[in-house]
Design a protein around this motif. Structure first.
Motif, mmCIF file in Angstrom:
data_model
loop_
_atom_site.group_PDB
_atom_site.id
_atom_site.type_symbol
_atom_site.label_atom_id
_atom_site.label_comp_id
_atom_site.label_asym_id
_atom_site.label_seq_id
_atom_site.Cartn_x
_atom_site.Cartn_y
_atom_site.Cartn_z
ATOM 1 N N GLN A 63 11.358 -17.929 -13.416
ATOM 2 C CA GLN A 63 10.141 -17.382 -14.024
ATOM 3 C C GLN A 63 8.957 -17.602 -13.084
ATOM 4 O O GLN A 63 8.706 -18.712 -12.626
ATOM 5 N N LYS A 64 8.217 -16.501 -12.796
ATOM 6 C CA LYS A 64 7.058 -16.596 -11.919
ATOM 7 C C LYS A 64 5.872 -15.876 -12.534
ATOM 8 O O LYS A 64 6.026 -15.005 -13.398
ATOM 9 N N THR A 65 4.677 -16.251 -12.054
ATOM 10 C CA THR A 65 3.432 -15.668 -12.553
ATOM 11 C C THR A 65 2.607 -15.158 -11.383
ATOM 12 O O THR A 65 2.448 -15.853 -10.378
ATOM 13 N N LEU A 66 2.088 -13.941 -11.532
ATOM 14 C CA LEU A 66 1.222 -13.335 -10.515
ATOM 15 C C LEU A 66 -0.064 -12.865 -11.164
ATOM 16 O O LEU A 66 -0.087 -12.473 -12.335
ATOM 17 N N LEU A 67 -1.132 -12.874 -10.392
ATOM 18 C CA LEU A 67 -2.414 -12.333 -10.825
ATOM 19 C C LEU A 67 -2.815 -11.244 -9.838
ATOM 20 O O LEU A 67 -2.854 -11.483 -8.629
ATOM 21 N N GLY A 68 -3.087 -10.042 -10.339
ATOM 22 C CA GLY A 68 -3.491 -8.992 -9.424
ATOM 23 C C GLY A 68 -3.744 -7.669 -10.116
ATOM 24 O O GLY A 68 -3.583 -7.526 -11.339
ATOM 25 N N GLU A 69 -4.162 -6.680 -9.321
ATOM 26 C CA GLU A 69 -4.419 -5.333 -9.806
ATOM 27 C C GLU A 69 -3.126 -4.521 -9.781
ATOM 28 O O GLU A 69 -2.289 -4.718 -8.911
ATOM 29 N N ILE A 70 -2.992 -3.611 -10.733
ATOM 30 C CA ILE A 70 -1.892 -2.651 -10.693
ATOM 31 C C ILE A 70 -2.381 -1.447 -9.890
ATOM 32 O O ILE A 70 -3.259 -0.704 -10.338
ATOM 33 N N THR A 71 -1.856 -1.256 -8.696
ATOM 34 C CA THR A 71 -2.338 -0.193 -7.815
ATOM 35 C C THR A 71 -1.446 1.038 -7.800
ATOM 36 O O THR A 71 -1.895 2.124 -7.437
ATOM 37 N N ASP A 72 -0.179 0.895 -8.200
ATOM 38 C CA ASP A 72 0.725 2.046 -8.145
ATOM 39 C C ASP A 72 1.962 1.736 -8.976
ATOM 40 O O ASP A 72 2.224 0.577 -9.324
ATOM 41 N N LEU A 100 1.695 -4.507 -7.402
ATOM 42 C CA LEU A 100 0.568 -5.388 -7.717
ATOM 43 C C LEU A 100 -0.117 -5.821 -6.436
ATOM 44 O O LEU A 100 0.545 -6.273 -5.487
ATOM 45 N N LYS A 101 -1.427 -5.667 -6.407
ATOM 46 C CA LYS A 101 -2.211 -6.233 -5.309
ATOM 47 C C LYS A 101 -2.599 -7.643 -5.729
ATOM 48 O O LYS A 101 -3.498 -7.841 -6.537
ATOM 49 N N VAL A 102 -1.906 -8.637 -5.177
ATOM 50 C CA VAL A 102 -2.110 -10.025 -5.585
ATOM 51 C C VAL A 102 -3.048 -10.769 -4.634
ATOM 52 O O VAL A 102 -3.422 -11.909 -4.919
ATOM 53 N N GLY A 103 -3.413 -10.134 -3.505
ATOM 54 C CA GLY A 103 -4.311 -10.796 -2.558
ATOM 55 C C GLY A 103 -3.718 -12.080 -2.005
ATOM 56 O O GLY A 103 -2.502 -12.237 -1.859
ATOM 57 N N ASN A 104 -4.618 -13.022 -1.679
ATOM 58 C CA ASN A 104 -4.209 -14.374 -1.270
ATOM 59 C C ASN A 104 -3.199 -14.354 -0.128
ATOM 60 O O ASN A 104 -2.194 -15.071 -0.144
ATOM 61 N N GLN A 110 1.750 -12.336 1.967
ATOM 62 C CA GLN A 110 1.588 -10.894 1.780
ATOM 63 C C GLN A 110 0.758 -10.669 0.525
ATOM 64 O O GLN A 110 0.802 -11.465 -0.413
ATOM 65 N N ASP A 111 -0.018 -9.582 0.533
ATOM 66 C CA ASP A 111 -0.947 -9.398 -0.581
ATOM 67 C C ASP A 111 -0.542 -8.274 -1.530
ATOM 68 O O ASP A 111 -1.328 -7.887 -2.398
ATOM 69 N N PHE A 112 0.693 -7.742 -1.405
ATOM 70 C CA PHE A 112 1.198 -6.752 -2.360
ATOM 71 C C PHE A 112 2.614 -7.150 -2.766
ATOM 72 O O PHE A 112 3.401 -7.610 -1.941
ATOM 73 N N ARG A 113 2.925 -6.980 -4.056
ATOM 74 C CA ARG A 113 4.254 -7.300 -4.579
ATOM 75 C C ARG A 113 4.727 -6.182 -5.511
ATOM 76 O O ARG A 113 3.963 -5.705 -6.355
ATOM 77 N N TRP A 114 5.989 -5.783 -5.353
ATOM 78 C CA TRP A 114 6.611 -4.861 -6.308
ATOM 79 C C TRP A 114 7.285 -5.676 -7.398
ATOM 80 O O TRP A 114 8.009 -6.627 -7.119
ATOM 81 N N VAL A 115 7.058 -5.294 -8.656
ATOM 82 C CA VAL A 115 7.638 -5.990 -9.800
ATOM 83 C C VAL A 115 8.280 -4.955 -10.721
ATOM 84 O O VAL A 115 7.637 -3.965 -11.106
ATOM 85 N N LEU A 116 9.557 -5.158 -11.056
ATOM 86 C CA LEU A 116 10.239 -4.264 -11.986
ATOM 87 C C LEU A 116 9.676 -4.433 -13.394
ATOM 88 O O LEU A 116 9.490 -5.559 -13.871
ATOM 89 N N SER A 117 9.423 -3.311 -14.069
ATOM 90 C CA SER A 117 8.902 -3.380 -15.435
ATOM 91 C C SER A 117 9.900 -4.054 -16.375
ATOM 92 O O SER A 117 9.510 -4.744 -17.320
ATOM 93 N N ALA A 521 -2.496 -1.743 1.911
ATOM 94 C CA ALA A 521 -3.950 -1.896 1.866
ATOM 95 C C ALA A 521 -4.650 -0.739 2.548
ATOM 96 O O ALA A 521 -5.768 -0.366 2.176
ATOM 97 N N ALA A 522 -4.000 -0.163 3.550
ATOM 98 C CA ALA A 522 -4.629 0.907 4.324
ATOM 99 C C ALA A 522 -4.555 2.261 3.641
ATOM 100 O O ALA A 522 -5.385 3.129 3.900
#
Length: 560
Positions: A63-72, A100-104, A110-117, A521-522
């Motif tokens: 189990q993991k937790t991420l904080l970020g924007e949903i970009t796509d 998810l754009k998680v920054g940091n 890396q500042d982007f992560r793909w997460v399965l719904s 990001a680009a």
């Protein structure tokens, strides 16, 4: 009877009129749709997105937790996911996943992560989540802990609450930004001018040495000027050191969503915002500020952050110089071919050659500009006028002048053809009337024929601008660069530096889209820059169209 009517309808030409109208309408719809897509994809990037706390299970069941924007988001084949080791429901053929754009980036790598719904167990919005835009390592997303001054905590969320800590942070960020502006002004303004002056003195001294001029008065003057500039530099250096110490005074402490603590100096912070606490008005203000940063600031982070002002400036300046160069060449060539050259096989061959030049690939012009303008012409100029700077080239290197000349040659056939068409439409009676009144042929051309054909000349210039502004391939060889340290226009003599390399919106799109180390990001910046390039070309063309229409109205009476 119906067959006769249909036959007459086809003979009248109405079907072809409607067909053309439909084709034009379809083209307009496609162009507007494309521009709308680019605008939404690009300009939407600057809107402050909600930060979601996303809890999900990894492939191993952790189990993991991420904080970020949903970009796509996108659909992925379940078969592909199973082969990669993911656990997916058997009844699904495709599964949605979110980007998810998680920054940091300094924490996670890396500042982007793909997460399965299907692996997401919860996705919530928590207040007081903050986004911090930094000069390095991209955005930071997390929770604000405290604000420090010289390593000592001034205010913290635990003691004073989020609102009080946030206000203190914003005030200190504003102060840090003011200090950074002062530092940048000194470094690029005063110290930049001093360095430029020292280099000119070095070249002047080298020039005297090459000439064998040992006049002690001249040498003493150089020594005195250099000493004055060095003394001025020492004063500015002390002032700069004091500003750097002040800029390093304040820090903030924040934690990632998984509890890792990060401390950062406010001199490295561009902006801090709390999107989950923003109302609509606050988001609009934030959006306008980000658009202003995009248009007016310099790029950062391998061109994936910050603004693109140098690219806008370089594009407009290059197009204006190209227009100034191509117009007289194209007009003179067209006047000669139409008014002076004997109309025969040789002139016809020249016209065919001019028309064929318009179809030559642009990269060929780039190779020609590199070989002729830079290596031959620029190298000769350096040998004749800048021997003191050698072996470092002055004009024997790619720069704004050679880029403008290369594009002028690329677009001169367009101006020649348009100008010739305009000259051919001037009635012969107008010329004969001017000559009958005693004017010479040159006076007739200068005062009557060229003013009346000026709308056609402007049409050629408009077409030249439209083609040249979007060219990239030749510019890669003759002057454009990824990042230019200074603009080709400043307060240092001779003020316009045609030998400098420059940035260009078209090349910026290529570099960010295909050479960026951070593709995700680009991507929105590619859309935004492409939309801006279209706007710049449209503004330049509209200005030329307005001038053409004004000239057309002025000389309409003479044409009739």
């Amino acid at each position: 009877m119906m067959n006769v009517s249909v036959k007459d309808w086809f003979k009248s030409g109405s079907p072809w009129v409607w067909l053309n109208a439909g084709a034009v309408s379809l083209c307009v719809i496609m162009v507007v749709g494309l521009l709308g897509l680019i605008a939404v994809k690009g300009l939407g990037h600057f809107w402050p997105s909600t930060l979601y706390v996303t809890e999900y299970q990894t492939r191993s069941g952790e189990q993991k937790t991420l904080l970020g924007e949903i970009t796509d988001s996108e659909l992925v084949s379940a078969v592909q996911l199973k082969s990669a080791g993911y656990q997916v429901p058997e009844n699904l053929e495709y599964i949605d996943r979110q980007l998810l754009k998680v920054g940091n980036r300094d924490v996670y790598g890396q500042d982007f992560r793909w997460v399965l719904s299907s692996s997401v167990t919860s996705q919530t919005v928590l207040e007081d989540m903050v986004g911090i835009e930094r000069r390095e390592w991209g955005n930071f997303y997390g929770q604000l802990v405290s604000v420090k001054e010289n390593g000592k905590t001034v205010v913290s969320v635990a003691d004073a609450g989020f609102d009080a800590t946030w206000e203190a942070l914003q005030a200190r960020i504003e102060r840090a930004l003011t200090l950074q502006d002062e530092i940048h002004g000194i470094e690029t303004g005063a110290i930049g001018s001093i360095n430029y002056g020292l280099e000119r003195l070095r070249l002047k001294e080298r020039g005297l040495e090459l000439q064998g001029d040992t006049d002690p008065i001249k040498l003493q003057g150089i020594v005195e000027e250099r000493a004055a500039l060095n003394a001025e530099y020492e004063v500015l250096k002390e002032e700069l050191n004091a500003l750097y110490q002040q800029a390093q005074r304040d820090q903030l402490v924040a934690t990632t969503i998984d509890g890792q603590e990060v401390e950062m100096t406010l001199s490295k912070v561009v902006l801090a915002y709390a999107p989950n606490n923003m109302g609509l008005f606050d988001k609009i203000i934030h959006y306008i500020g980000k658009l202003g940063e995009f248009l007016l600031d310099d790029p950062r982070e391998a061109n994936t952050e910050g603004g693109i002002f140098p690219a806008i400036f370089g594009t407009v300046m290059m197009v204006l110089l190209m227009s100034i160069m191509v117009t007289p060449f194209g007009v003179v060539a067209a006047v000669y071919l139409r008014e002076y050259a004997k109309q025969g096989p040789v002139t016809q061959v020249i016209r065919i050659a001019v028309n064929n030049l318009a179809g030559v690939p642009s990269i060929v012009y780039g190779v020609f500009g590199l070989g002729f303008f830079i290596y031959f012409l620029g190298g000769s100029i350096d040998q004749l006028f800048y021997p003191e700077a050698l072996p470092a080239p002055t004009f024997g290197t790619p720069g704004l002048l050679w880029a403008s000349l290369t594009l002028a040659i690329l677009t001169v056939p367009v101006v020649i053809v348009a100008t010739e068409e305009g000259l051919s439409r001037i009635p012969r009676a107008v010329r004969e009337g001017s000559l009958a009144l005693g004017a010479t042929k040159f006076e007739t051309l200068w005062r009557v024929v060229l003013p009346m054909s000026s709308p056609a000349i402007m049409t050629g210039v408009i077409l030249a601008i439209a083609r040249a502004a979007g060219e990239v391939a030749p510019l890669m060889l003759v002057g454009v660069v990824k990042l230019a340290p200074s603009l080709p226009l400043d307060w240092n003599y001779p003020f316009i530096h045609l030998d400098r390399k420059f940035m260009h919106l078209g090349f910026h799109i290529y570099d960010v889209g295909f050479q960026s180390p951070n593709v995700e990001a680009a991507r929105p910046l590619v859309y935004a820059t492409a939309f801006l390039l279209v706007l710049v070309i449209a503004v330049l063309n509209l200005a030329a169209v307005a001038i053409r229409n004004s000239l057309r109205e002025k000389y309409k009476a003479l044409e009739h």
